[in-house]
Write an enzyme that holds these catalytic residues in place. Structure first.
Site, mmCIF file in Angstrom:
data_model
loop_
_atom_site.group_PDB
_atom_site.id
_atom_site.type_symbol
_atom_site.label_atom_id
_atom_site.label_comp_id
_atom_site.label_asym_id
_atom_site.label_seq_id
_atom_site.Cartn_x
_atom_site.Cartn_y
_atom_site.Cartn_z
ATOM 1 C CD GLU A 1 2.353 6.571 -7.306
ATOM 2 O OE1 GLU A 1 2.056 7.534 -6.713
ATOM 3 O OE2 GLU A 1 2.511 5.231 -7.024
ATOM 4 C CG HIS B 1 -0.420 2.150 -7.756
ATOM 5 N ND1 HIS B 1 -1.366 2.815 -7.746
ATOM 6 C CD2 HIS B 1 0.398 2.698 -6.926
ATOM 7 C CE1 HIS B 1 -1.248 4.079 -7.316
ATOM 8 N NE2 HIS B 1 -0.235 4.008 -6.468
ATOM 9 N NE ARG C 1 -4.449 2.849 3.602
ATOM 10 C CZ ARG C 1 -4.350 3.717 4.436
ATOM 11 N NH1 ARG C 1 -5.430 3.920 5.583
ATOM 12 N NH2 ARG C 1 -3.495 4.606 4.744
HETATM 13 ZN ZN ZN Z 1 0.733 5.462 -5.317
#
Ligand code: ZN
Length: 315
Positions: free
Chosen positions: A115, A172, A192
């Protein structure tokens, strides 16, 4: 097909969301905890619907299935990209995404997720988490097990107009007070790593995915090399932020009337500031902050007129 294809966004409520999608973009959001606007999406968890023209009412996924010629006949089961605006009113969990190979093996054929972020706006002193300081996989595992987050996580100060390329395998997190346009692979797979030990309204911690995270985090972290290319005329400035295997992303700044040529399989455009018009032969389309549209294959020459900024991408 010489018409732009406009979309109605989908909204996703999140515990870290806010109300900026309403106050800044004038969208009709479901609550003041709206975190994500899925602006151009063919993902089954939230599909954009075409809002006008010949294909009004179809989803982007349906268009991809039935009219592949509009996308230059590109191969692939899934539409490749997903465009979002994120309103981080609180810190997002620290996370990492797998690459295509790992996601395909472990997540039932999902794509990986690379991304990138354009910072539309942020608070003064805002920052984000981008990368880590572990020098080996052993050190990474040790720091995760000890919960030594302050030493592990790499924090970066940000300002309006910054751009970050976030390849799969990068640790991130967006942090509080950040409004971002995200261009990403069409995937919803997130591992996560750390959630600040936050509890939800039922007193529950959100699930972590430590083993998968340790598998996919790239070690050591190598920061992006920033070398944006810019081309300008009197009425436009085009900045190329990144050209990767998955997408190429630009910022277009328009001041007056500027000509463009759509020569890619398709082009995705999001107006993030200002207003104006898209002119194609005898047709004129109104653009405003928050307009999202796709220019199909063979769209060719067009003009943009007004004072506005767009984030634009193609495969
Ligand atoms: Zn992400």
């Amino acid at each position: 097909m010489k018409q732009p294809i406009f979309f109605s966004p989908i909204f996703q409520e999140r515990i870290w969301g806010g109300d900026k999608l309403k106050t800044e973009f004038h969208y009709d959001i479901p609550s003041n905890k709206t975190g994500e606007c899925w602006a151009i999406s063919a993902h089954p968890n939230g599909q954009s619907v075409i809002s006008s023209g010949l294909y009004k009412g179809l989803t982007l996924g349906e268009l991809w299935e039935s009219k592949r010629e509009l996308f230059g006949g590109l191969d692939g089961e899934k539409f490749p990209l997903l465009i979002k605006i994120l309103d981080a009113n609180d810190d997002l969990s620290v996370q990492v995404h797998p690459d295509d190979t790992y996601a395909n093996q472990h997540e039932k054929g999902e794509l990986g997720k690379t991304e990138c972020w354009y910072i539309i706006d942020c608070d003064e002193d805002a920052e984000l988490i981008f990368g880590h300081h572990a020098q080996s996989k052993e050190m990474l595992a040790e720091m995760i097990e000890e919960g030594n987050w302050s030493s592990l996580l790499r924090r970066v100060k940000i300002k309006k107009g910054d751009f970050f390329y976030v390849p799969s395998g990068t640790v991130h997190a967006l942090c509080k007070g950040t409004l971002v346009l995200e261009t990403q692979q069409n995937s919803d797979t997130t591992y996560r790593l750390y959630d600040y030990d936050r509890r939800d309204e039922h007193g529950k911690l959100r699930e972590l995915h430590l083993e998968k995270s340790k598998d996919v985090v790239k070690v050591p972290f190598e920061p992006q090399k920033v070398a944006f290319q810019t081309e300008s005329t009197d009425t436009k400035k085009v900045t190329k932020f990144v050209e990767s295997n998955y997408f190429t992303v630009y910022k277009w700044e328009i001041d007056g009337e500027a000509s463009f040529d759509q020569t890619y399989p398709f082009l995705l455009c999001s107006v993030i500031e200002g207003e104006g018009f898209l002119i194609k032969e005898k047709e004129t389309y109104t653009l405003e902050k928050g307009s999202h549209f796709l220019l199909p294959y063979d769209f060719k020459k067009f003009e943009l007129k007004g004072q506005m900024q767009l984030i634009v991408s193609h495969v």
